[in-house]
Design an enzyme around this catalytic site. Structure first.
Site, mmCIF file in Angstrom:
data_model
loop_
_atom_site.group_PDB
_atom_site.id
_atom_site.type_symbol
_atom_site.label_atom_id
_atom_site.label_comp_id
_atom_site.label_asym_id
_atom_site.label_seq_id
_atom_site.Cartn_x
_atom_site.Cartn_y
_atom_site.Cartn_z
ATOM 1 C CG ASP A 90 -11.686 21.687 22.604
ATOM 2 O OD1 ASP A 90 -11.092 20.812 21.943
ATOM 3 O OD2 ASP A 90 -11.111 22.451 23.381
ATOM 4 N N GLY A 92 -11.979 18.064 23.995
ATOM 5 C CA GLY A 92 -11.680 17.861 25.408
ATOM 6 C C GLY A 92 -10.234 17.496 25.654
ATOM 7 N N GLY A 93 -9.445 17.397 24.570
ATOM 8 C CA GLY A 93 -8.051 17.021 24.727
ATOM 9 C C GLY A 93 -7.272 17.963 25.618
ATOM 10 C CG PHE A 94 -6.424 22.734 26.628
ATOM 11 C CD1 PHE A 94 -5.113 23.106 26.357
ATOM 12 C CD2 PHE A 94 -7.082 23.355 27.680
ATOM 13 C CE1 PHE A 94 -4.479 24.084 27.115
ATOM 14 C CE2 PHE A 94 -6.462 24.334 28.442
ATOM 15 C CZ PHE A 94 -5.156 24.697 28.156
ATOM 16 C CD GLN A 190 -1.057 20.030 19.200
ATOM 17 O OE1 GLN A 190 -0.091 20.671 19.610
ATOM 18 N NE2 GLN A 190 -2.305 20.323 19.571
ATOM 19 N N GLY A 217 -1.729 23.859 20.100
ATOM 20 C CA GLY A 217 -0.514 23.906 20.892
ATOM 21 C C GLY A 217 0.239 25.211 20.880
ATOM 22 C CG ASP A 267 -11.737 28.859 21.268
ATOM 23 O OD1 ASP A 267 -11.703 28.672 22.505
ATOM 24 O OD2 ASP A 267 -10.984 28.239 20.493
ATOM 25 C CB CYS A 310 -21.700 51.311 26.602
ATOM 26 S SG CYS A 310 -20.174 50.482 27.124
ATOM 27 C CG HIS A 336 -18.419 46.245 27.497
ATOM 28 N ND1 HIS A 336 -18.691 47.378 26.766
ATOM 29 C CD2 HIS A 336 -17.057 46.160 27.582
ATOM 30 C CE1 HIS A 336 -17.550 47.965 26.418
ATOM 31 N NE2 HIS A 336 -16.548 47.245 26.906
#
EC number: 2.4.2.29
Length: 375
Positions: A90, A92-94, A190, A217, A267, A310, A336
């Protein structure tokens, strides 16, 4: 690079294969988030056993710690982390834009203050690409502006225009990448929740003809109906030959919605984040293991699940571990939940192959949404 194997007849869902430097990735694909080059509480060999071929790492966080020079010394992010499968990084903008009071957006780039020590830094589209080139990321994400739900039209329009400008600059940097580096660039659309801005952004991004396209966005706090409206609209603007990625969606119903509208990659930190707090994904909804009712429960979390938790341990034992804040509890719960997401995606792929994805989605969501474990 990207091949479509089969299209669903009753939706835009499709099966595909994405060819990346560190191996093939079958789509639809859920990508676990290893922000700093590692999954929280999950070793690489566990991820490999679960069938993970693509992990997300974050440029912003890796830039701050351990730093680009450290990774450069190793030759690549793969060498540094000993992960020989694919990395999507990514931009890193977010993270930068979520700093709100600690950053300043300019047409050239963004000035921001580190969340770690308060030091000031400056990201440009070119510098962010260069970092990912040093990482030798298999999928590179362009720097963009992820705007918040509810902002006004003029602000959304400005951020859309800047994102498009940054996409052009990122593409130029990508076209001049170092010899032998063959990671794939995904540019990001965007436009916030304004359809005309979405259309403008997507048309401009498509003109640049990057190998892949991301829809940015959305899933940023908006109501689900608004999410679905923009997801469907923006996805419809992108040619089917392009691999499509929606960032930050990781709940079963959001993912099945995305697959329905033709999204190939997604993701989210959600599966492991909720695991650390004792929430387990099941076909009957979310099982919250801290509840007193599970104290004497000798059953596995889910009977038809083949994960370590499990197949060996009971709900009562997991409750004890989580309540006692034992590391093993977090490890088992995290495995899990990631295993569950991969299993869900495999079921979705099989449904597409068999021509009954729409039926599968409807039945799954009715069971999940009405599950015994939902609050």
């Amino acid at each position: 690079m990207f091949s479509i194997i089969k299209n669903d007849k009753n939706s835009n869902a499709r099966l595909g294969v994405l060819e990346l430097p560190h191996g093939k990735v079958e789509t639809p694909c859920f990508m676990p988030v290893g922000t700093l080059g590692a999954m929280k509480a999950l070793k690489h060999d566990v991820l490999e056993k679960l069938g993970c071929d693509l992990m997300l790492a974050n440029t912003y966080h890796l830039y701050l710690r351990p730093g680009i020079d450290v990774i450069k010394k190793y030759g690549s992010l793969h060498n540094f982390t000993a992960w020989d499968k694919n990395f999507l990084t990514d931009s890193g903008g977010f993270q930068v834009f979520s700093l709100a009071n600690f950053r300043k957006i300019e047409t050239e780039g963004v000035d921001f203050k580190s969340h770690i020590d308060g030091s000031r830094h400056y990201f440009t589209p070119e510098s962010v690409f260069k970092m990912q080139e040093i990482f030798e990321s298999d999928i590179i994400m362009a720097l963009d502006i992820c705007s918040s739900y509810g902002i006004d039209y003029s602000e959304a329009s400005l951020y859309t225009n800047i994102t498009t400008s940054w996409a052009r600059r990122t593409l130029r940097a990508y076209e001049n990448r170092k010899e032998g580096y063959d990671g794939l660039l995904f540019l990001i659309t965007q436009g916030n929740f304004f359809k005309d801005l979405r259309k403008r952004s997507t048309e401009a991004i498509l003109e640049l003809d990057s190998p892949g396209i991301a829809i940015g966005g959305i899933s940023v706090g908006e109501p689900r109906d608004k999410y679905l409206e923009i997801l469907e609209y923006n996805s419809s603007l992108i040619p089917k030959v392009k691999p499509k990625y929606v960032m930050g969606i990781g709940t079963p119903h959001y993912i099945l919605d995305a697959i329905y509208y033709g999204i190939d990659i997604f993701d989210c930190v959600n599966p492991t984040r909720i695991a650390r707090h004792g929430s387990l994904l099941t076909d009957n909804g979310i099982l919250r293991i801290k509840r007193a009712e599970f104290n004497f429960d000798t059953c596995p979390v889910e009977r038809d699940c083949s994960c370590t938790l499990c197949t060996r341990y009971s709900r009562g034992y997991l409750r004890h571990l989580i309540k006692s804040e034992e590391t093993l509890g977090v490890m088992l719960a995290s495995e899990h939940n990631i295993h569950y997401m991969f299993r869900l995606i495999k079921k979705a792929r099989n449904a597409i192959m068999n021509g009954d994805f729409t039926k599968f989605r409807k039945l799954y969501l009715s069971k999940y949404d009405e599950g015994n474990f939902d609050e």
